[in-house]
Scaffold this motif. Structure first.
Motif, PDB file in Angstrom:
ATOM      1  N   ILE A  72      -4.724  -2.430  13.455  1.00 53.82           N
ATOM      2  CA  ILE A  72      -6.002  -2.265  13.417  1.00 53.82           C
ATOM      3  C   ILE A  72      -6.736  -2.275  14.860  1.00 53.82           C
ATOM      4  CG2 ILE A  72      -6.055  -4.886  13.525  1.00 53.82           C
ATOM      5  CD1 ILE A  72      -8.725  -4.578  11.628  1.00 53.82           C
ATOM      6  N   ASN A  76      -5.873 -15.608   8.542  1.00 55.60           N
ATOM      7  CA  ASN A  76      -6.439 -14.527   7.395  1.00 55.60           C
ATOM      8  C   ASN A  76      -7.611 -13.496   7.871  1.00 55.60           C
ATOM      9  OD1 ASN A  76      -4.575 -15.630   5.785  1.00 55.60           O
ATOM     10  ND2 ASN A  76      -5.914 -16.906   4.657  1.00 55.60           N
ATOM     11  N   GLU A  82      -9.764  -5.669  18.764  1.00 57.07           N
ATOM     12  CA  GLU A  82      -8.214  -5.767  19.166  1.00 57.07           C
ATOM     13  C   GLU A  82      -8.053  -5.267  20.601  1.00 57.07           C
ATOM     14  OE1 GLU A  82      -4.937  -7.087  17.439  1.00 57.07           O
ATOM     15  OE2 GLU A  82      -6.944  -8.013  16.841  1.00 57.07           O
ATOM     16  N   PHE A  93      -9.318   2.597   1.933  1.00 58.91           N
ATOM     17  CA  PHE A  93      -9.036   3.796   3.086  1.00 58.91           C
ATOM     18  C   PHE A  93      -9.739   4.934   2.952  1.00 58.91           C
ATOM     19  CE2 PHE A  93      -6.110   1.451   6.023  1.00 58.91           C
ATOM     20  CZ  PHE A  93      -6.038   0.168   5.378  1.00 58.91           C
ATOM     21  N   TYR A 134       0.831  -1.218   0.014  1.00 61.73           N
ATOM     22  CA  TYR A 134       0.155  -0.001   0.027  1.00 61.73           C
ATOM     23  C   TYR A 134       0.875   1.272   0.038  1.00 61.73           C
ATOM     24  CZ  TYR A 134      -4.116  -2.508   1.172  1.00 61.73           C
ATOM     25  OH  TYR A 134      -5.496  -3.278   1.398  1.00 61.73           O
ATOM     26  N   ILE A 136     -13.616  -8.245  14.448  1.00 64.06           N
ATOM     27  CA  ILE A 136     -12.195  -7.949  15.287  1.00 64.06           C
ATOM     28  C   ILE A 136     -12.442  -6.976  16.226  1.00 64.06           C
ATOM     29  CG2 ILE A 136      -9.862  -7.303  14.753  1.00 64.06           C
ATOM     30  CD1 ILE A 136      -9.945  -8.395  12.083  1.00 64.06           C
ATOM     31  N   LEU A 162       0.880   1.266  11.826  1.00 67.34           N
ATOM     32  CA  LEU A 162      -0.801   1.185  11.681  1.00 67.34           C
ATOM     33  C   LEU A 162      -1.213  -0.165  12.327  1.00 67.34           C
ATOM     34  CD1 LEU A 162      -2.872   2.868   9.689  1.00 67.34           C
ATOM     35  CD2 LEU A 162      -2.253   1.048   7.975  1.00 67.34           C
ATOM     36  N   TYR A 188      -8.421   1.843  11.966  1.00 66.64           N
ATOM     37  CA  TYR A 188      -7.314   1.632  12.394  1.00 66.64           C
ATOM     38  C   TYR A 188      -6.751   2.917  13.009  1.00 66.64           C
ATOM     39  CZ  TYR A 188      -6.524  -2.261   8.899  1.00 66.64           C
ATOM     40  OH  TYR A 188      -6.615  -3.238   8.244  1.00 66.64           O
ATOM     41  N   THR A 237     -14.264 -11.080   6.159  1.00 69.01           N
ATOM     42  CA  THR A 237     -13.971 -12.094   7.044  1.00 69.01           C
ATOM     43  C   THR A 237     -12.642 -12.942   7.089  1.00 69.01           C
ATOM     44  OG1 THR A 237     -15.360 -13.526   5.536  1.00 69.01           O
ATOM     45  CG2 THR A 237     -16.528 -12.472   7.463  1.00 69.01           C
ATOM     46  N   SER A 238     -12.048 -12.723   5.753  1.00 66.63           N
ATOM     47  CA  SER A 238     -10.679 -13.072   5.595  1.00 66.63           C
ATOM     48  C   SER A 238      -9.770 -11.919   5.322  1.00 66.63           C
ATOM     49  CB  SER A 238     -10.609 -13.966   4.386  1.00 66.63           C
ATOM     50  OG  SER A 238     -10.592 -13.150   2.991  1.00 66.63           O
ATOM     51  N   GLY A 239      -8.751 -11.804   5.716  1.00 64.53           N
ATOM     52  CA  GLY A 239      -7.897 -10.477   5.697  1.00 64.53           C
ATOM     53  C   GLY A 239      -7.351 -10.372   4.369  1.00 64.53           C
ATOM     54  N   VAL A 240      -7.653 -10.989   3.342  1.00 64.18           N
ATOM     55  CA  VAL A 240      -6.940 -10.940   1.970  1.00 64.18           C
ATOM     56  C   VAL A 240      -7.576  -9.970   1.117  1.00 64.18           C
ATOM     57  CG1 VAL A 240      -6.175 -13.297   2.451  1.00 64.18           C
ATOM     58  CG2 VAL A 240      -8.314 -13.203   1.018  1.00 64.18           C
ATOM     59  N   ASP A 241      -8.975  -9.528   1.332  1.00 64.30           N
ATOM     60  CA  ASP A 241      -9.498  -8.670   0.659  1.00 64.30           C
ATOM     61  C   ASP A 241      -8.838  -7.525   0.442  1.00 64.30           C
ATOM     62  OD1 ASP A 241     -13.004  -8.285   0.250  1.00 64.30           O
ATOM     63  OD2 ASP A 241     -11.609  -9.180  -1.052  1.00 64.30           O
ATOM     64  N   THR A 242      -8.868  -6.686  -0.555  1.00 64.42           N
ATOM     65  CA  THR A 242      -8.155  -5.289  -0.743  1.00 64.42           C
ATOM     66  C   THR A 242      -8.969  -4.335   0.015  1.00 64.42           C
ATOM     67  OG1 THR A 242      -7.651  -5.757  -3.165  1.00 64.42           O
ATOM     68  CG2 THR A 242      -7.736  -3.369  -2.363  1.00 64.42           C
ATOM     69  N   GLN A 243      -8.562  -3.679   0.866  1.00 61.22           N
ATOM     70  CA  GLN A 243      -8.974  -2.574   1.644  1.00 61.22           C
ATOM     71  C   GLN A 243      -8.939  -1.224   1.071  1.00 61.22           C
ATOM     72  OE1 GLN A 243      -8.088  -2.980   5.974  1.00 61.22           O
ATOM     73  NE2 GLN A 243      -7.918  -5.296   5.782  1.00 61.22           N
TER      74      GLN A 243
END
Lengths: 113, 115
Positions: free
Chosen positions: B45, A98, B58, B106, A36, B56, B43, B35, B98-104
């Protein structure tokens, strides 16, 4: 837990020169990996991502990154930087399961004329 | 046409006050995040919601409370602000977190300064 390391806190490059930003991850035989970019005063924008397949990934703005499993690395490269590339760059990888992204500490890129 | 928007952009307040930051996304995504970015640009979360459900959470002080009235909005309320809360807070969204692999994607960030 996943850990992402960016060894270079700050890099200075002349405009037109090539660039390589380093990233190492700790966990995952076949990891998902992201780069990013955060321009000054802005949010983060995805440059590129690796999930599987070809280990050389092309992204936006002329950036590319290469996944090297043997070195647990995912370094970002650009053949010729522009002044507008000055920004903070973050490498990221999902944590175990993940569920969430773990970000590296970032590399600040300065471009000199 | 802003995809992820946050208000306010800047927030300056006194210690002990309560403040809220609002976030909205018009991407039709199911998941939203908060975040915190500290002064060294680290950075981390704080929370994420998927379809209005917390997924999530934290280790953050319970002075921080997220609220998701619908899947397009995720607000962050902070009680009894402390000096250490000074940071830039980013909202983000993704299609399926639900999976952290998706493009976020911001938002532009909210710079909070506690005096």
């Amino acid at each position: 837990a996943q850990s992402v390391t960016q060894p270079d806190i700050h890099i200075t490059v002349s405009e037109g020169a090539s660039l390589e930003l380093r990233c190492n991850y700790s966990y995952g035989a076949t990891p998902y990996l992201f780069w990013y970019v955060q321009s000054p005063g802005q949010g983060l924008q995805l440059l590129l991502k690796y999930f599987s397949g070809d280990t050389l990934v092309q992204g936006i703005k002329g950036f590319e990154a290469e996944f090297k499993r043997s070195q647990s690395s995912f370094n970002l490269r650009k053949p010729s930087v522009h002044w507008s590339d000055a920004a903070e760059y973050f490498c990221a990888a999902p944590d175990f399961g993940n569920e969430k992204l773990t970000f590296g500490t970032g590399t600040r890129l300065t471009i000199i004329p | 046409d802003t995809a992820v928007s946050q208000t306010p952009k800047y927030l300056v307040t006194q210690m002990g006050n309560d403040k809220s930051i609002k976030c909205e996304q018009n991407l039709g995504h199911d998941t939203m995040y908060w975040y915190k970015q500290d002064s060294k640009k680290f950075l981390k979360i704080m929370f994420s919601y998927n379809n209005k459900e917390l997924i999530i959470n934290e280790t953050v002080p319970n002075r921080f409370s997220p609220k998701s009235p619908d899947k397009a909005h995720l607000n962050l309320h902070i009680n009894s602000l402390e000096l250490g809360d000074s940071a830039v807070y980013f909202c983000a969204s993704s299609q399926d977190g639900t999976s952290g692999v998706d493009t976020q994607y911001f938002g532009p960030g909210t710079r909070l300064t506690v005096l």
